[in-house]
Design a protein around this motif. Structure first.
Motif, PDB file in Angstrom:
ATOM      1  N   PHE A 161      32.883  36.482  41.590  1.00 47.87           N
ATOM      2  CA  PHE A 161      33.245  35.935  40.281  1.00 47.87           C
ATOM      3  C   PHE A 161      32.094  36.201  39.321  1.00 47.87           C
ATOM      4  O   PHE A 161      30.938  35.942  39.646  1.00 47.87           O
ATOM      5  CB  PHE A 161      33.473  34.417  40.399  1.00 47.87           C
ATOM      6  CG  PHE A 161      34.039  33.766  39.172  1.00 47.87           C
ATOM      7  CD1 PHE A 161      35.393  33.531  39.046  1.00 47.87           C
ATOM      8  CD2 PHE A 161      33.209  33.369  38.112  1.00 47.87           C
ATOM      9  CE1 PHE A 161      35.932  32.915  37.915  1.00 47.87           C
ATOM     10  CE2 PHE A 161      33.738  32.752  36.974  1.00 47.87           C
ATOM     11  CZ  PHE A 161      35.096  32.533  36.880  1.00 47.87           C
ATOM     12  N   ALA A 194      41.193  34.345  43.456  1.00 47.44           N
ATOM     13  CA  ALA A 194      40.793  34.632  42.081  1.00 47.44           C
ATOM     14  C   ALA A 194      41.537  33.720  41.098  1.00 47.44           C
ATOM     15  O   ALA A 194      40.951  33.209  40.137  1.00 47.44           O
ATOM     16  CB  ALA A 194      41.042  36.103  41.748  1.00 47.44           C
ATOM     17  N   CYS A 199      33.069  42.988  40.104  1.00 46.65           N
ATOM     18  CA  CYS A 199      33.293  41.870  39.177  1.00 46.65           C
ATOM     19  C   CYS A 199      32.357  41.987  37.971  1.00 46.65           C
ATOM     20  O   CYS A 199      32.781  41.769  36.831  1.00 46.65           O
ATOM     21  CB  CYS A 199      33.053  40.531  39.871  1.00 46.65           C
ATOM     22  SG  CYS A 199      34.410  40.026  40.938  1.00 46.65           S
ATOM     23  N   ALA A 232      37.349  37.816  38.369  1.00 46.32           N
ATOM     24  CA  ALA A 232      37.388  37.175  39.678  1.00 46.32           C
ATOM     25  C   ALA A 232      38.050  38.127  40.654  1.00 46.32           C
ATOM     26  O   ALA A 232      38.918  38.907  40.271  1.00 46.32           O
ATOM     27  CB  ALA A 232      38.167  35.865  39.591  1.00 46.32           C
ATOM     28  N   ALA A 235      40.022  30.344  41.306  1.00 48.85           N
ATOM     29  CA  ALA A 235      38.715  30.321  40.655  1.00 48.85           C
ATOM     30  C   ALA A 235      38.869  30.167  39.143  1.00 48.85           C
ATOM     31  O   ALA A 235      38.155  29.385  38.511  1.00 48.85           O
ATOM     32  CB  ALA A 235      37.942  31.602  40.985  1.00 48.85           C
TER      33      ALA A 235
END
Lengths: 305, 305, 305, 305
Positions: free
Chosen positions: A42, A289, A200, A275, A292
């Protein structure tokens, strides 16, 4: 401020940890099926260019459909009017590679973020530039400052070998007169775009193009503010396949996902978030993801609404 | 500041003037077909409660589908968990009163802002309160401070007389076990809700409920901030029938339209906007009201993106 | 000759025996769900009126959709031109109670043997005669010589109580302007027709109306030869729901099935065959009755092809 | 007897004459668009091999979809079991080249007489024989006694050039794992089959294969009686695109049409009929040929019902 961000990311990590590895790795593209599902990354990039990361944020993964955002940006920067005669801007209400709506709507795809729409956008970029793949790769290299960012040829080959449904979509559009370049050539560019690998951190940097409303890393403008807003509107309404409503409801940010497990999200004027986790949910979006991003908006209160 | 707003509204009026009267007045509800198309009104309400208006902003018109936002708010305030098992949150990709997607998805409507979804939400409110119509009317009276705000019985009767397709939708859902109360009773409440008349000024005041993230005019909270955001996310993705993508693209604000010609738009945390013109475009949204909102966001730069 | 027939029927019975009780009794109509599945009957009627039966050929069962043939015959005998403006004559490619094709085709049902088409035919008969149920019941009484043949009121009530999908179909057609009489009244006649009970022997006698190309038991003509042929053509192409192609392929005779487990088949100019077993296959046709007809055509070589 | 037939044909001619030239010549295949519409031919062949003709019965025209009957016969004669796992036997309720039903049914075509089904059958024949085109051409040469019967290469090229929709259908099936041979090769055989030219007299002779229940001109059997019946059942239920119900209703014989304007009809055990006129109705069937067959059955009373 940096400490605040780090605290947020730690809390995001804590909430996501139990779900790292959840979901199913995309298996219809053989090369993607080999990815280790127990990974997660992330990154949060500020419009000033600062990066805050957790997890495997420098591991590259397959961009897949996330490229659709940048291909569209390139086309809108060059031929904004032409492309909208060839693709609509409405959510589809169907799977990303569905043919039936395309047939009912006479070969005009619902939006640029489902496969047929993205194939049309790639066709337009190929027609505009002569090399759609290189145009996209170079944009991404420049925005990320990573000169070695490139496609993964095994993934591209793997997609071509299993891409009969994309062929069906493209030939159906061609039958309706909605292709400018030969189908095999367009699909070759299309799969090489999708197979670009990115981390990322790189993806968050590339996404700043939108967070800064069209301004590039070098200070020039690819898009004007209105165009950038419109791409973000499309991301919110159409960016996560047939789960766009659910994403808007839960996350409230413009997002674009890919079956490689990445999701790009934008806080307009402020941040670009990337993410990644390879395991997908039933609608093709990364489970970890998405969680997140949901944790991030829940903790920070950032939302476009 | 007030002068700034007045200047903006004057410019909106200037741009819209050539289109006042454009489009077609809804004719499938006989009572609506009688409305004079050459009308237009626009009100901007600040979260502080100030109103800025142009045109016929105190003339009442039929709310129709705009009520769906407030009915949903009432249900979310009471039984947020129950209702989402009965209706999804995805754009439909089809007309507002289409049956076929409802059939394929086993009687679960795509979202609360198309007719079958709104009928389910009304059914839930009726089941929760015993009187769905009065619950909605009283909320609107309290938020607008207009104790005489009410349904137009001729319009309601007119809708009942021509409402065979809504009956078909409701019985189809009932056949799938997705109705709690008897179909004729639910539809009676549903059409009386839709037939409530309201002016631009009143609608803008009522919309402040969302602009203030759930806080009512009396300072109490009907919804928490997350719930208010989620309703606005639904408005953006699903609020304008099969043109939600186009609205998000052009206007970039959460909107909800009705076939009475009204559109409610929210600038979260700042303003509630109400525009009205009876002439509709081919997807059932007011032509002049949509143009007014587009002009407003173009002039002011307000957009959620 | 009679011995030949008896030998054929014995062989049919032998082949069918292992499958008596196979399939699933219709359960969406509560009253039908109570029927003992371990029953089977078969009758062959010659155009001369001789009957040859095996199994429970005098036990009455619910006619259900088999009535659609006779209702259509009554309407064609009176208003052949009117009805074809209101219902088409093509196979549907969908389930018998599907709405979506009806919606796409603007409320005109695909054929008279799926529910919406049969509801339209009943509406026409009601409009023509003032009493669609009695017109049908009296025809069946006269052709079978059974003055006590009648509807089963518990089944009819049971169907009305669970008939939301038929209400949805009827209101959808009404919304398209394709109903002459009020929906509740038409559906009342429709379910009472469907709930008529009949035995294999009686059904085979009634079917002689078609085998004799329109000539009734009393020697008068309800239909001319061309009309009778056309009803049989519809039976072959549309008479067994979404399995009409499979029935034509395996059995090669015009057939009409009902969810009560009965199937009527015609050898034009020669025989009327009635088979019955309550257990249904996945497309709603009786498993044992279909096998009996397949055995019959296999043994005798009778086929229209 | 011969005089009787000649009288029938004269009357057919008289009834059809006003409609010769009616309809629209197929224009999606450029080569077909060049055909003079003012032509008409009709041949009746008895199972004994006698021919009775009127009009341009020795002029060759493009067989197009009529070949689907003979390709299926060749496959059923070799691998009857294999093919039915790959294609169903139900009417489609949609246009001959529709994709959407194919998508919903996971790449299994509804029947062998719509394009995707016929492509699968050709694929099976190619897999079985190594040369699907030659297998078909040789069968037709032998049944007609015309050693020069062949494909028209300009028509075949013309179809390949405009065949994007067939490519879409084939790749969609390939994506579902329902193709054995490479798509471009299968389509090459497919279009060369379709482009075979034949006259009414030759087509009627070829059709005797079915009228004689599978027996070939040389006395050997390609199909057993049950198989021949089953092909005729498929013709009746699926042989005339989305107008099969209407054809069964009006003509009552198993028919197969092609967009070249030909129609083959069978009176089982008795006659093979070939009619031709280039002008098509809205569902792709020849207007004059259909009228000729309707006149024939009306005059003679021949019908399978």
């Amino acid at each position: 401020m940096s400490e605040y961000y780090d605290g947020v990311l730690d809390e995001v990590m804590e909430r996501v940890r139990p779900y790292v590895g959840a979901g199913t790795v995309a298996d219809y593209i053989p090369q993607l099926a080999k990815v280790d599902p127990e990974q997660f990354g992330f990154t949060m990039a500020t419009v000033g260019g600062d990066l805050h990361s957790i997890g495997s944020a420098t591991t590259r993964f397959s961009m897949q459909s996330i490229t659709k955002v940048f291909t569209l940006a390139l086309v809108m920067g060059r031929s904004d009017h032409n492309v909208w005669a060839r693709v609509h801007r409405e959510p589809s209400g169907n799977a990303f590679n569905s043919l039936y709506q395309l047939e009912f709507e006479n070969g005009i795809a619902r939006n640029p973020f489902i496969n047929p729409g993205a194939i049309v956008v790639t066709d337009q970029l190929l027609n505009d530039t002569g090399d759609a793949f290189t145009a996209l790769r170079d944009l991404l290299r420049e925005e990320t400052g990573s000169p070695d960012l490139d496609t993964d040829h095994r993934t591209a080959s793997s997609e071509l070998a299993t891409g009969d449904r994309n062929r069906a979509l493209a030939y159906l559009m061609s039958g309706f007169g909605n292709m400018l370049e030969p189908v095999p050539e367009v699909l070759d560019h299309y799969v090489r775009q999708c197979a670009i690998t990115i981390s990322c951190e790189e993806l968050a940097l590339a996404g700043l193009l939108l967070a800064r409303h069209g301004r590039r890393a070098d200070g020039t403008s690819l898009l004007d503010q209105g165009q950038a807003r419109r791409i973000m509107a499309l991301m919110l309404t159409c960016g996560t396949y047939d789960a766009a409503g659910e994403f808007a409801y839960r996350i409230g940010l413009p997002c674009k996902s890919g079956v490689g497990g990445g999701i790009l999200a934008i806080v307009p004027g402020r941040y670009s978030l990337a993410a990644w986790g390879p395991g997908l949910g039933e609608k093709g979006n990364s489970v970890s993801a998405a969680l997140a991003l949901e944790a991030f908006t829940d903790i920070t209160g950032f939302s476009v609404f």
